[in-house]
Design a protein around this motif. Structure first.
Motif, mmCIF file in Angstrom:
data_model
loop_
_atom_site.group_PDB
_atom_site.id
_atom_site.type_symbol
_atom_site.label_atom_id
_atom_site.label_comp_id
_atom_site.label_asym_id
_atom_site.label_seq_id
_atom_site.Cartn_x
_atom_site.Cartn_y
_atom_site.Cartn_z
ATOM 1 N N UNK A 11 28.233 -36.794 34.839
ATOM 2 C CA UNK A 11 27.772 -35.649 35.628
ATOM 3 C C UNK A 11 26.255 -35.705 35.823
ATOM 4 N N UNK A 12 25.803 -35.774 37.081
ATOM 5 C CA UNK A 12 24.363 -35.789 37.332
ATOM 6 C C UNK A 12 23.771 -34.382 37.288
ATOM 7 N N UNK A 13 22.517 -34.293 36.861
ATOM 8 C CA UNK A 13 21.825 -33.011 36.881
ATOM 9 C C UNK A 13 21.206 -32.734 38.248
ATOM 10 N N UNK A 14 20.872 -33.783 38.981
ATOM 11 C CA UNK A 14 20.274 -33.633 40.297
ATOM 12 C C UNK A 14 21.045 -34.505 41.288
ATOM 13 N N UNK A 15 21.344 -33.943 42.453
ATOM 14 C CA UNK A 15 22.110 -34.664 43.467
ATOM 15 C C UNK A 15 21.413 -34.527 44.814
ATOM 16 N N UNK A 44 23.995 -42.755 55.470
ATOM 17 C CA UNK A 44 23.826 -41.880 54.314
ATOM 18 C C UNK A 44 23.136 -42.609 53.168
ATOM 19 N N UNK A 45 22.289 -41.890 52.482
ATOM 20 C CA UNK A 45 21.744 -42.345 51.206
ATOM 21 C C UNK A 45 21.974 -41.223 50.201
ATOM 22 N N UNK A 46 22.231 -41.590 48.971
ATOM 23 C CA UNK A 46 22.535 -40.588 47.943
ATOM 24 C C UNK A 46 21.861 -40.963 46.635
ATOM 25 N N UNK A 47 21.488 -39.947 45.891
ATOM 26 C CA UNK A 47 20.911 -40.132 44.567
ATOM 27 C C UNK A 47 21.630 -39.230 43.577
ATOM 28 N N UNK A 48 22.134 -39.824 42.515
ATOM 29 C CA UNK A 48 22.662 -39.068 41.382
ATOM 30 C C UNK A 48 21.623 -39.167 40.281
ATOM 31 N N UNK A 49 20.890 -38.088 40.073
ATOM 32 C CA UNK A 49 19.740 -38.129 39.186
ATOM 33 C C UNK A 49 20.006 -37.567 37.806
ATOM 34 N N UNK A 50 19.399 -38.189 36.813
ATOM 35 C CA UNK A 50 19.475 -37.730 35.421
ATOM 36 C C UNK A 50 20.920 -37.483 34.990
ATOM 37 N N UNK A 51 21.722 -38.522 35.110
ATOM 38 C CA UNK A 51 23.129 -38.436 34.717
ATOM 39 C C UNK A 51 23.222 -38.211 33.211
ATOM 40 N N UNK A 210 21.463 -41.274 27.144
ATOM 41 C CA UNK A 210 20.767 -41.766 28.325
ATOM 42 C C UNK A 210 20.773 -40.743 29.438
ATOM 43 N N UNK A 211 19.905 -40.941 30.416
ATOM 44 C CA UNK A 211 19.860 -40.071 31.597
ATOM 45 C C UNK A 211 19.448 -40.905 32.802
ATOM 46 N N UNK A 212 20.256 -41.886 33.168
ATOM 47 C CA UNK A 212 19.896 -42.767 34.281
ATOM 48 C C UNK A 212 19.997 -42.065 35.625
ATOM 49 N N UNK A 213 19.306 -42.622 36.595
ATOM 50 C CA UNK A 213 19.396 -42.184 37.976
ATOM 51 C C UNK A 213 19.923 -43.352 38.806
ATOM 52 N N UNK A 214 20.952 -43.087 39.617
ATOM 53 C CA UNK A 214 21.583 -44.155 40.399
ATOM 54 C C UNK A 214 21.436 -43.830 41.881
ATOM 55 N N UNK A 215 20.989 -44.797 42.652
ATOM 56 C CA UNK A 215 20.815 -44.638 44.093
ATOM 57 C C UNK A 215 21.889 -45.429 44.853
#
Length: 220
Positions: A11-15, A44-51, A210-215
């Protein structure tokens, strides 16, 4: 079969979901005027931030997805949340997870979920169309900025006329639409691939957290 990002486990904290325009601009003239030429085929581009990664399941799920995607080679369905969608009033209970017949849930503590919003194409639409007519059988207010998917492709509502059912959207249709095809407002998804080969790198604190961000970028 295309895999789907397991948002219940990772679950990302920022989307962020945005349409990246494709534009070219020449140098400014003496008067300061700049000519910009833009294509309507943004992607489209998407970021799942601070998972949030703080469990064994989350670590293994992240590693498994990385192995399946093999950098930018593989594709994955990235879902949006239901927030801001045209959910009918007092319908939240209809989205509750339904367990198996023995009242057990899946391993990630989720169950079966059905659809609630019922919107279908009222007429065919060709590839690269940016408008269509729809029939709203059951939905809340459809407004600009909301999302729907057709198959594995994501679109954002640009305008909607509730009287005529006329809808415009971006980006242009990736595939032709037939009369009666459903527009998925309940669980819109986008077919994407990693933005870079190392996008799934995972650094763990104490080998556990961990809290990775995936683009991601749309697979077109």
């Amino acid at each position: 079969m295309t895999i789907r990002w397991p948002d219940a486990v990772l679950r990302p904290q920022n989307v962020a979901f945005d349409i990246a325009p494709r534009s070219l601009a020449g140098p400014s003239s003496v008067s300061g005027i700049t000519q910009v030429v833009s294509s309507d085929a943004g992607i489209w581009k998407a970021t799942l931030g601070n998972i949030i990664i703080k469990s064994r399941n989350a670590v293994l799920a992240h590693r498994a997805i990385s192995a399946l995607l093999e950098g930018r080679l593989g594709t994955i369905l990235v879902p949006l949340c239901r927030a801001y969608q045209p959910v009918p009033a007092d319908s939240d209970a209809l989205y509750e997870d339904v367990p198996h017949s023995d009242d057990a849930l899946f391993d990630d503590d989720t169950g079966y979920v059905g659809t609630v919003i019922d919107v279908v194409a009222a007429a065919p639409a060709a590839v690269r169309a940016v408008s269509m007519t729809v029939t709203v059988n059951y939905a809340g207010d459809i407004e600009p900025g909301q999302h729907f998917s057709l198959g594995e492709r994501l679109y954002r509502v640009r305008s909607f006329d509730a009287d005529t059912g006329a809808m415009t959207f971006r980006p242009p249709l990736r595939e032709a639409v037939a009369d009666g095809d459903p527009l998925n407002f309940d669980d819109p998804v986008c077919l994407m691939r990693l933005a870079s080969d190392d996008a799934m790198n995972l650094e763990l604190a104490l080998r556990r957290f961990g809290s990775p961000t995936v683009n991601f970028i749309e697979a077109v």
